[in-house]
Scaffold this motif. Sequence first.
Motif, PDB file in Angstrom:
ATOM      1  N   ILE A 102      40.635  21.299  12.683  1.00 25.30           N
ATOM      2  CA  ILE A 102      41.783  21.820  11.959  1.00 25.30           C
ATOM      3  C   ILE A 102      42.522  20.717  11.430  1.00 25.30           C
ATOM      4  O   ILE A 102      42.959  20.766  10.458  1.00 25.30           O
ATOM      5  CB  ILE A 102      42.490  22.852  12.730  1.00 25.30           C
ATOM      6  CG1 ILE A 102      41.378  24.108  12.851  1.00 25.30           C
ATOM      7  CG2 ILE A 102      43.660  23.316  12.060  1.00 25.30           C
ATOM      8  CD1 ILE A 102      41.879  25.053  13.890  1.00 25.30           C
TER       9      ILE A 102
ATOM     10  N   LYS B  29      45.358  20.656   8.455  1.00 22.51           N
ATOM     11  CA  LYS B  29      46.018  21.950   8.604  1.00 22.51           C
ATOM     12  C   LYS B  29      46.464  22.294   9.908  1.00 22.51           C
ATOM     13  O   LYS B  29      45.962  21.668  10.818  1.00 22.51           O
ATOM     14  CB  LYS B  29      45.278  23.303   7.931  1.00 22.51           C
ATOM     15  CG  LYS B  29      45.012  23.229   6.409  1.00 22.51           C
ATOM     16  CD  LYS B  29      44.127  24.298   6.049  1.00 22.51           C
ATOM     17  CE  LYS B  29      44.160  24.019   4.529  1.00 22.51           C
ATOM     18  NZ  LYS B  29      45.231  23.851   3.546  1.00 22.51           N
TER      19      LYS B  29
ATOM     20  N   LEU C 151      40.594  19.537   8.006  1.00 29.36           N
ATOM     21  CA  LEU C 151      41.306  20.222   7.135  1.00 29.36           C
ATOM     22  C   LEU C 151      42.770  19.832   6.544  1.00 29.36           C
ATOM     23  O   LEU C 151      43.396  20.374   5.825  1.00 29.36           O
ATOM     24  CB  LEU C 151      41.297  21.724   7.638  1.00 29.36           C
ATOM     25  CG  LEU C 151      39.872  22.430   7.910  1.00 29.36           C
ATOM     26  CD1 LEU C 151      39.940  23.930   8.427  1.00 29.36           C
ATOM     27  CD2 LEU C 151      39.126  22.310   6.585  1.00 29.36           C
TER      28      LEU C 151
ATOM     29  N   VAL D 164      45.150  27.888   9.121  1.00 30.28           N
ATOM     30  CA  VAL D 164      43.785  28.491   9.312  1.00 30.28           C
ATOM     31  C   VAL D 164      43.643  29.979   9.264  1.00 30.28           C
ATOM     32  O   VAL D 164      42.622  30.667   8.914  1.00 30.28           O
ATOM     33  CB  VAL D 164      43.046  27.493  10.250  1.00 30.28           C
ATOM     34  CG1 VAL D 164      41.845  28.030  10.494  1.00 30.28           C
ATOM     35  CG2 VAL D 164      43.208  26.136   9.683  1.00 30.28           C
TER      36      VAL D 164
END
Length: 90
Positions: A74, A80, A78, A85
């Motif tokens: 994550i 994020k 990503l 998420v």
Amino acid sequence: MIARKIDSLGVDIIEAGSAITSEGERASIKEIAQAGLNAQICSYCRIKKEDIDAALRCDVASIHLVVPVSDLHIQQKLKKDRAAVLELAV
């Protein structure tokens, strides 16, 4: 076609691939989805609209949404946080 062999074994769901991967992958998924098999044909999708749209264009019966749960994935891949998420998944 491998999907026919899998279908003949009585498998309920065949994940035929990830439609976002390439045009060739999409063509293969669509061919399998239209083959008249007993198994439900689905496509593997990240939680991204473009992945889902690509899968739907392949005439699949369902999609398998993949949502990362690892903090490392994550945060590093990503870029994020968990809340972002979760919002994407919803």
